[in-house]
Design an enzyme around this catalytic site. Structure first.
Site, short mmCIF file in Angstrom:
data_model
loop_
_atom_site.label_atom_id
_atom_site.label_comp_id
_atom_site.label_asym_id
_atom_site.label_seq_id
_atom_site.Cartn_x
_atom_site.Cartn_y
_atom_site.Cartn_z
N ASP A 258 -4.62 -2.05 -1.31
CA ASP A 258 -3.13 -2.52 -1.69
C ASP A 258 -3.02 -2.75 -3.06
OD1 ASP A 258 -2.59 -2.34 0.84
OD2 ASP A 258 -2.70 -4.60 1.34
N THR B 165 -9.62 -3.32 -2.45
CA THR B 165 -8.46 -3.33 -1.62
C THR B 165 -7.70 -2.12 -1.75
OG1 THR B 165 -6.20 -4.32 -1.53
CG2 THR B 165 -7.26 -5.12 -3.34
N GLU C 199 5.18 0.33 4.52
CA GLU C 199 5.25 -0.34 5.94
C GLU C 199 5.70 -1.77 5.82
OE1 GLU C 199 1.27 -0.92 7.54
OE2 GLU C 199 0.60 -1.85 5.76
N GLY D 198 0.34 -1.02 2.75
CA GLY D 198 0.69 -1.96 1.77
C GLY D 198 1.65 -2.97 2.45
N ARG D 199 0.99 -4.16 3.07
CA ARG D 199 1.82 -5.02 3.76
C ARG D 199 2.89 -5.74 2.80
NH1 ARG D 199 -1.54 -8.84 7.35
NH2 ARG D 199 -2.28 -7.05 8.28
#
Lengths: 405, 405
Positions: free
Chosen positions: A140, A138, A240, A184-185
């Protein structure tokens, strides 16, 4: 020793080193042929293709092509964001039975790890011999039980490099504010990584904002104003995933209209929203940059350490499975001490699938607008070689002599 | 032969090869010391610094540092977006008199060329001997009288490379639409350049939209729908300068709030606006990417041809000035024939400053949603070496043999 075929698939969003983990699996499987591994099968389009029996023989790929494809962005096998239904797991097992798959490797994030866990559990419950191992991936960096996650280092290197480059642009041309939006939610790891661009006081980035903290527009504007007053410019990095106190993503446009494969609202738009606010409230010219997917595909910015570790987790997963392991995900364990070194460990899939690793409080400063030294120490080695520096002109004072002298 | 000092400055938005033109000026000036060139003066912060007499002695910079700085993004001397007042030109001439500047080189776009023109005219009218030569620079490629403009090739290479990389990501993971926003406020040159990513039918980009055409949302949605039906995905490139039939930039947020140094509304936001429309109207998951400044700072994507030509226009400007030229901008003139070659020409500053070169109709297809072959032939050599290709897996069919066979 389990004897049978091997199947590998890639799940979720690509990283710049996704295919290096695939290479690690295939090359190690070839080396361990004598240990009972039969065919090396790749599932196209991830679980979607697996269920459609859209399968290829990776053992027949030439070494040189495989090594080249390993450098590609994207997922070489294709990926998916399937919403798994309960019956899907049984269906997967049916395909495994049909093709005599006894080794299953899934390269992915939390969701993919949950799939491996469920398949592993089901196989055990019906007595089907299967060695199912998860391979972490990932950008993230939100997987728990591993020091960091393959894919993160390259995306982090991208944001650090690009923030430094944009910093030079902004410093050379007023007016003066750029808001850079990172991927990067839910976690601020990638926003934080941009701090590696900073090489001295006043350097970009000047401020960083994380989804781990509730976003306050008034504090943000006050921070930006302070930086501008001091340096005459500001490069600001925002995740984000920033949300206001009502839990809404900043920047309405995309949030309202876009949903992901799981029906969740998608973030995106924080940077343009905040640039507009800076222009409106502080009367400063501000612009926004949102590299988006470019940050996870930028092959020129791949971290050498990330690439090596992506290969290593793939390779180690095959070794672990051949040694009888199942139901685990490979992890990276950082050695204590000053010299960076990671060895391979493992964690139970069930635990990994349920956890989401946020940026710890010790990595965010008190004001919630920058990282700490501890984060820099953690992140720097993962980016690989030192990121490119840009020397300044010496700027020798002009000593003027009148004409003819 | 004019004898006196030389002053060089950089104006407007940086490019990835801005500092290579500066290097060309300084190195050629050193070579031509015997021709009457005294000190090599750099004006910091462009005309702002020139008027403040914020000047440095570039002749004292070491060769090795200058060559390193030439690789930097941004403007090594600093730049500005000054709104020139009529009295500024006279003030510039005063500074020139004070420092005995007889050679003036300004690296910039239309606005900067107008400044050189005005200073040249004023010097002539008062009988001050000055050789003032413009050096073209813009990522937008909107300067007339030159085949193309240094700075464009590298930004074009950036968009072609990144579009190809994003294409791989989108192809490997449905859902399936990405809208990439390019720089280029009034002209579609950079949007068009993304077409060099396309290596075969169905490849990214599938559609490109240019500010030279009035934007129609209904036609756009119909185009996207067609591409999606055929390929199951779509990578769409849009210029930040797209306007609807009322002349408004698409994407309201930035347009409303942000103004540039000249009080004009700024574009930016077309991609997120269109991604939201695709999600809303076509019920497809769509995301947007807007690399913004990253596209003009991306040192890893610099075109070798662009770098060489940026140096060449700087070098040639010094030669021309030493040979008595003034009031001209250096241009690139492409030789006829299949092998790419540009020689140096010149154009009157007055004409250059007033013209804006749009993408010609012959470079846009009839539907207004892609480039023509003629554009590809024009643009390809300017990008330098072939952009990186990403081979696919051979995807050998799995021939299944039951266990033990």
């Amino acid at each position: 020793m389990t004897s049978g075929n091997l199947l590998v698939a890639q799940g979720g969003g690509p990283t710049a080193v996704f295919n290096f983990s695939l290479l690690g699996v295939v090359e190690e499987a070839k080396r361990l042929k004598s240990k009972g591994i039969g065919k090396i099968i790749g599932a196209l389009r991830s679980i979607d293709g697996l269920l459609d029996e859209d399968l290829i023989d990776l053992g027949k790929e030439s070494q040189s092509n495989l090594r080249q494809v390993a450098m590609n962005p994207g997922a070489a096998l294709g990926s998916c964001r399937r919403r798994m239904a309960e019956e899907d797991y049984g269906q997967i097992l049916e395909v495994f039975r049909k093709y005599d798959v006894r080794y299953f490797f899934y390269i992915g994030g939390n969701g993919s790890m949950y799939t491996v866990h469920k398949v592993d559990q089901l196989a055990r419950s019906v007595g089907y011999v299967l060695n199912a191992v998860g391979i972490p991936k990932t950008i993230d960096n939100d997987l728990a039980f591993t020091d960091h996650c393959p894919g993160f280092g390259s995306a982090a290197r991208y944001f650090a490099s690009v923030t430094r480059e944009i910093g030079l642009d902004v410093a050379s041309l007023p007016p003066p504010v750029s808001v850079i939006e990172t991927l990067g939610r839910n976690t601020g790891w990638l926003a934080a990584s941009a701090s590696l661009a900073n090489d001295g006081e006043g350097d970009a980035p000047n401020l960083i904002y994380f989804p781990e903290r509730v976003f306050s527009l008034s504090r943000f504007l006050s921070d930006v104003s302070d930086v501008y007053d001091k340096w005459g410019r500001a490069v600001i990095v925002v995740s984000e995933g920033l949300k206001d106190k009502t839990g809404q993503y900043l920047g309405g446009v995309n949030a309202k209209a876009s949903k992901d494969g799981f029906g969740r609202n998608l973030p995106g738009g924080a940077s343009s929203y905040l640039a507009a606010k800076i222009a409106e409230k502080l009367k400063l010219r501000a612009r926004s940059e949102k590299p988006g997917l470019a940050a996870r595909t930028g092959v020129e910015y791949v971290s050498s350490v990330d690439r090596k570790e992506a290969y290593l987790v793939g390779q180690s997963a095959v070794r672990a499975a051949v040694n009888g392991k199942s139901g685990v995900m490979m992890t990276l364990e950082r050695a204590a001490g000053n010299r960076y070194h990671c060895s391979i460990g493992e964690a139970p899939l069930e635990k990994v699938a349920k956890a989401e690793k946020l940026l710890p409080a010790s990595f965010i400063n008190k004001k919630g607008n920058y990282v700490t030294e501890a984060f820099l120490r953690y992140c720097r080695p993962i980016l690989g070689d030192t990121i490119r520096k840009f020397p300044d002109l010496s700027k020798h004072l002009l000593t003027f002599a009148a004409r003819g002298k």
